[in-house]
Design a protein around this motif. Sequence first.
Motif: not given
Length: 859
Positions: A628, A665, A670, A673, A688
């Motif tokens: 991330d 994740n 997410v 992200n 993801i």
Amino acid sequence: MKKIICYLITFFAFSLSIACAQQKNGLRDKAITIQGAITSGTESLKKSNLYIYSVDTTAYVYEPRRILATVNRTIFKYAFSSSHPVFIEGEYLPTEANTIMYLAEPGDSVILKRSNAELVFIGEGAEKYNLIRNLTSKRFASKSLYKSLPAIYKPFTSVEDFKIWNDSLNVKMNGGLDLIESYKFKISPLAYDVIKSSFLQDIEKRRLDSFSPLLSWAYTDNDNKRLEKGISHAEISKLYDIAFVNPATKWLEFESNYLGDPYFIYRKSEFDALREKERWFKSNERDSSIFGNEKADGYVYRYNMIKRKYKGIQREKALAFFFYYNRGAIYRLGFIPKLELMLADYYQSSAGLKYKKVVSAYEHERRRVLARTGLMDFELNDRNEKIVTKNDFLGKVVVLDFWFTGCTGCVQMAPAISIVEDYFRGNKDVVFVSVSIDKDKDTWLTSVNQGKYTSKNSLQLFTKGLGTQHPLIKYYDITAYPSLLFFDAFGNLLSPEEKVDPRRDNGKGLINLINKQLAEINDGPYVFDENGQKTAFTLKGLKKDGSDVSQLSIQSDEFLKRFNITLQNKINVQPFSFKKADKLVALSDIEGNMEKLKLLLINNGIVDENCNWTFGNGHLVFCGDMFDRGNQVTECLWLIYSLEDKAKKMGGYVHFILGNHEIMNLQGDVSYNTRKYANTAKVLGKSIAELYSENSELGKWLRSKNVVEQIGDLVFAHGGISSKINIAGLGIEEINKLARPNYALKRADYGDANTNLVMDTNYGPFWYRGYYGEKRTAEALVDSVLAQYKARHIITGHTIIADTISTLYHNKVINTDVPHAKGKSEALLILGNSFYRVNDKGQRWLLFRDEDKVPVEGK
């Protein structure tokens, strides 16, 4: 034969003498001068450039030096120095056919004179100039049938036409060779070899171009002019042998000590491969490839043939050209598995280091090609009234420069931007856009042409008279000029602290910033195991390419550098307990920052520049959160993955303890992200979470990791061991056994009290923050945790409490989370009983020693 042997000995002696002189004395330049009367047709030149090219170039595109002629009334003079032979061309030098450039050698001093209406050279080194002058004259060309035949690119209408054309080339070739031989003992061995090779290459290139159309006669007759439709493989083979099996071609390919332009061998290898197969064309449009079922098979065949057939400089130049030619294997195939295998073999087997460097540079340049979405939706006009929108910049790194006529700061900005543009010239992934707020179009165009306020090479856009009222100007709140906006390839506008002003450092900072963005636009590889078959995909923007799972290439933090990894034979669940390590480095919360990760590892002696393990029997511990916020998460994961086997072979060990962002994740959360990974998932047709599923290599690898480990008297966890877990009496082994089956499961209730506790977002070992903050745990509770695990220290990440590695509770808790993204990168180093903090420059400060009762202040 004796003459040839003598010639070769003389040539090598000549070359060796130059090499030895250069090695002994460095580059010892000698003067070269060419002068003469200005002839009719060149009177108006007056100030003319002489272009100087290297004879032994390693790149397809020559980069010439420029020397300005000095003119005294009607006399010109070119003067320069060189330590080695060079090609030259200039307007004052006579040439009627641009097929062979003049060759200048150190010490040449020649004068161009007119004798009986003929231009001749006299002086030191003049004979080779006269030879080249004669070879390129119209009078020489008229002695053959050459001028009476159709233009070379006009298709022949019969086999007989081709034979006549070929005979004409032979007449010219033989005449030229006779002329060259007559000068053999008048010029140096090097000049003889270079001129003869250059002359024959011109002949053979013409022959190749004339032969090529014959292959289309096999199954097409679109213009009804090709009378030989249906020509057989055997007939074409016979014509090929007539054209290319001769002593001159053999000398050029195998005996010449000079190969200027490797295009000849590259192109001829295409036909040589077909000749070896004796199959020149497909039987019908639905026929499979001549060399296999894929386009790449023909390139593989040619690559292996060049390796087998040629030796010496011919082999090295031809192999390099095979890859770096701008219409060669890399360009035509892309980075498919077969191309990757050829490249790997080439880098391993080729002896030509300087040629490999050229291939490597071109390879990495091609890998930067990408396409993505981004930028505000807008419409602006260019100089040709063409409408430009955000779609023209998809996937590009974009620099927007806002200016107006009369802007003083813009006058300073224009040359600085030009420096950066020149650096990235030819790189299609970087776009420089100049947006003017001038209201008058003529004023705008005049300023653009002057290049005073804006770089002429930028894409020039006009706000159609709206000036500061244009939506683009208002949307980004442009109030000062010049103003620069910088977008990465995912459409993200960089924050003000990331921007740099190129006026301050001649563009160096902006160049570095763009290079950083270029490294981050690639992603992968992503390796999946489906039905027992492993497949790998590497992403270039919005496109994916298959990768060879046996040799995976990973993008480094520098966009021209990569490192290779090999997949592990078997992924096993990691142990949770280890003996005390003699030396250990711990760090955390890298968050996809490949640059800082590598600097910490390299400058503290853990890996070398090529990511090879150099830490011996030491242990390297990551306390979670590699995921991330950053744009190189995948690359960081693969680096750690690759170091595991390398460390074990040296007696060391790499530990990767999962943090809350790894778990997030795996569970499909997410929230943190960057846009890059949403694009990746979309291109691969997955979510993801599916990128890290049990069917993916990285997913299986992550699932093998722990959330708590103990090394000697050190306990490692991303967040820490909470009082509730301590009260529950959960041991390290039990914590990991409860957590592992649930890494990818996000539930309100896991059906078991202890599992609920381990996975809890407040008290779980990868979420807990109780050691830090205003309501932090009492030291007595820390002592209780340490007593349960028979440990002296708990080492965590997860929570930034300072810009440096920090200690609490009299050194019992050590925090490794620091703001890497803000340039404050540090790690914890333990040598025996001494604890240090180290930074990304390799500097070291003592924190404490275990025998000390209080921490030593960092220096």
